[in-house]
Write a protein that holds these residues in place. Sequence first.
Motif, PDB file in Angstrom:
ATOM      1  N   THR A   1      -5.769  25.205  -8.213  1.00  0.00           N
ATOM      2  CA  THR A   1      -6.434  24.537  -7.083  1.00  0.00           C
ATOM      3  C   THR A   1      -6.796  23.102  -7.442  1.00  0.00           C
ATOM      4  O   THR A   1      -6.713  22.212  -6.590  1.00  0.00           O
ATOM      5  CB  THR A   1      -7.675  25.316  -6.609  1.00  0.00           C
TER       6      THR A   1
ATOM      7  N   LYS B   1     -11.412  24.948  -1.781  1.00  0.00           N
ATOM      8  CA  LYS B   1     -10.743  26.025  -2.508  1.00  0.00           C
ATOM      9  C   LYS B   1     -10.988  25.891  -4.009  1.00  0.00           C
ATOM     10  O   LYS B   1     -11.212  26.890  -4.701  1.00  0.00           O
ATOM     11  CB  LYS B   1      -9.240  26.021  -2.215  1.00  0.00           C
TER      12      LYS B   1
ATOM     13  N   GLN C   1     -14.488  26.994  -4.705  1.00  0.00           N
ATOM     14  CA  GLN C   1     -14.567  28.447  -4.593  1.00  0.00           C
ATOM     15  C   GLN C   1     -13.991  29.116  -5.842  1.00  0.00           C
ATOM     16  O   GLN C   1     -14.551  30.094  -6.342  1.00  0.00           O
ATOM     17  CB  GLN C   1     -13.832  28.935  -3.346  1.00  0.00           C
TER      18      GLN C   1
END
Length: 180
Positions: free
Chosen positions: A96, A119, A122
């Motif tokens: 990511t 993302k 996360q």
Amino acid sequence: MKKTLVVTMALALLATAALAQSGFHGKGHGGGQMQMGQHPQCAGPHHGKGPNQGMSKLLMFADEIGLTDDQQEKIKTLSLEHKMAMVDLHATAKKTNLQVKALMTDDAPESEVLRAMEKASQAKFEISKAKYLQRQQCLGFLTDEQQDKLKELRQDRRGQRFEGKGDGRRKSFRDGRHGR
């Protein structure tokens, strides 16, 4: 102006993630860079340790806190499962971060960059969450007395690390003292 702010924030996020991935965690008590896994605490917050270093170190204190063979086996099994899961989580986080970098260099639309940044955040959160949950599960294997003994050992070790470190003031060039 807005795009400059987004790019600056993204670069700051990536720099932080890159430092975290590299294992650099500032200056240690000895003045050098600390690498992952150098902290002698066990079962404590994961101070930048590699996958599962904290719980693996718990086994070093098996005799001192009175771990049974069954408890040791449960901790070893959980540690292996956690290490394997962390490989995937770290790979996802790295991917990511690479996606964010690629989008930023391609001048992708702001919304796309921000989605990629979310993302990446996360993925980093999932790593922290897995470490915390594994720690809690491992501590759940211990009796209240063993947990108390572990806390006591950690406090003793912290005290030993900080003994003899001087008056605790930072030396600087301004007050005429250089180095340590």
